[in-house]
Design a protein around this motif. Structure first.
Motif, short mmCIF file in Angstrom:
data_model
loop_
_atom_site.label_atom_id
_atom_site.label_comp_id
_atom_site.label_asym_id
_atom_site.label_seq_id
_atom_site.Cartn_x
_atom_site.Cartn_y
_atom_site.Cartn_z
N GLN A 92 104.10 99.93 44.30
CA GLN A 92 103.61 101.00 45.16
C GLN A 92 102.10 101.20 44.97
O GLN A 92 101.36 101.35 45.94
CB GLN A 92 104.35 102.30 44.87
CG GLN A 92 103.96 103.45 45.76
CD GLN A 92 104.72 104.72 45.41
OE1 GLN A 92 105.17 104.92 44.28
NE2 GLN A 92 104.87 105.60 46.39
N GLU A 93 101.64 101.17 43.73
CA GLU A 93 100.22 101.34 43.44
C GLU A 93 99.41 100.16 43.99
O GLU A 93 98.33 100.34 44.54
CB GLU A 93 100.00 101.49 41.93
CG GLU A 93 98.58 101.79 41.54
CD GLU A 93 98.04 103.08 42.16
OE1 GLU A 93 96.84 103.10 42.48
OE2 GLU A 93 98.81 104.05 42.33
N VAL B 167 112.42 100.83 38.23
CA VAL B 167 111.61 101.91 38.75
C VAL B 167 110.13 101.68 38.41
O VAL B 167 109.25 101.90 39.23
CB VAL B 167 112.10 103.28 38.21
CG1 VAL B 167 111.15 104.40 38.62
CG2 VAL B 167 113.50 103.58 38.70
N GLY B 168 109.88 101.22 37.21
CA GLY B 168 108.51 100.93 36.80
C GLY B 168 107.88 99.84 37.65
O GLY B 168 106.71 99.96 38.04
N ARG C 148 107.09 101.31 41.04
CA ARG C 148 105.88 102.16 41.00
C ARG C 148 104.62 101.28 40.94
O ARG C 148 103.62 101.60 41.58
CB ARG C 148 105.92 103.10 39.80
CG ARG C 148 106.88 104.26 40.03
CD ARG C 148 106.70 105.34 38.98
NE ARG C 148 107.64 106.41 39.24
CZ ARG C 148 108.55 106.83 38.39
NH1 ARG C 148 108.65 106.30 37.20
NH2 ARG C 148 109.37 107.81 38.72
N ASN C 149 104.69 100.21 40.17
CA ASN C 149 103.56 99.30 40.08
C ASN C 149 103.28 98.66 41.44
O ASN C 149 102.14 98.57 41.88
CB ASN C 149 103.84 98.22 39.02
CG ASN C 149 102.66 97.31 38.80
OD1 ASN C 149 101.52 97.69 39.02
ND2 ASN C 149 102.95 96.10 38.35
N LYS D 88 99.05 100.69 47.69
CA LYS D 88 98.04 101.71 48.00
C LYS D 88 96.64 101.12 47.89
O LYS D 88 95.80 101.35 48.75
CB LYS D 88 98.17 102.89 47.03
CG LYS D 88 99.29 103.83 47.35
CD LYS D 88 99.28 104.98 46.35
CE LYS D 88 100.46 105.88 46.51
NZ LYS D 88 100.46 106.98 45.53
#
Length: 103
Positions: A15-16, A8-9, A12-13, A19
């Motif tokens: 995903q950032e 999950v981490g 998220r990384n 972005k």
């Protein structure tokens, strides 16, 4: 890239990072479009401010002139566009001519 094996981490990384890359590319595309617009405007001899001022509608802005006014109350006005105001509708339903309200 197999996302199913990522934590999950890590997701998220990722995903950032996506972005940030999206913002960067969007800024680059806007800058490129701006440069192209400037080049076109210069090539035809039109100042960019004139292009911006006219917009998509050809520069026609402002209010529409009043066409109808209540004879007893000058605050009640209508441009003749859109739905008839209640006072106009009542006037016409009362058998009176819309032409008598014309300014």
């Amino acid at each position: 890239m197999d996302l199913s094996n990522m934590s999950v981490g890590d997701l998220r990384n990722l995903q950032e990072q996506i972005k940030q890359e999206m913002k960067k590319r969007e800024h680059q595309e806007v800058a490129k479009a701006r440069e192209q617009i400037m080049a076109i405007a210069q090539s035809v001899g039109v100042p960019l401010k004139d292009l911006i001022a006219t917009g998509a509608r050809g520069g026609k802005t402002g209010s529409v002139a009043v066409r109808y006014r209540h004879p007893d109350n000058s605050a009640q006005q209508w441009t003749g566009r859109g739905r008839q105001p209640k006072w106009v509708k009542e006037w016409v339903e009362g058998g009176k001519s819309l032409d008598k309200l014309r300014v």
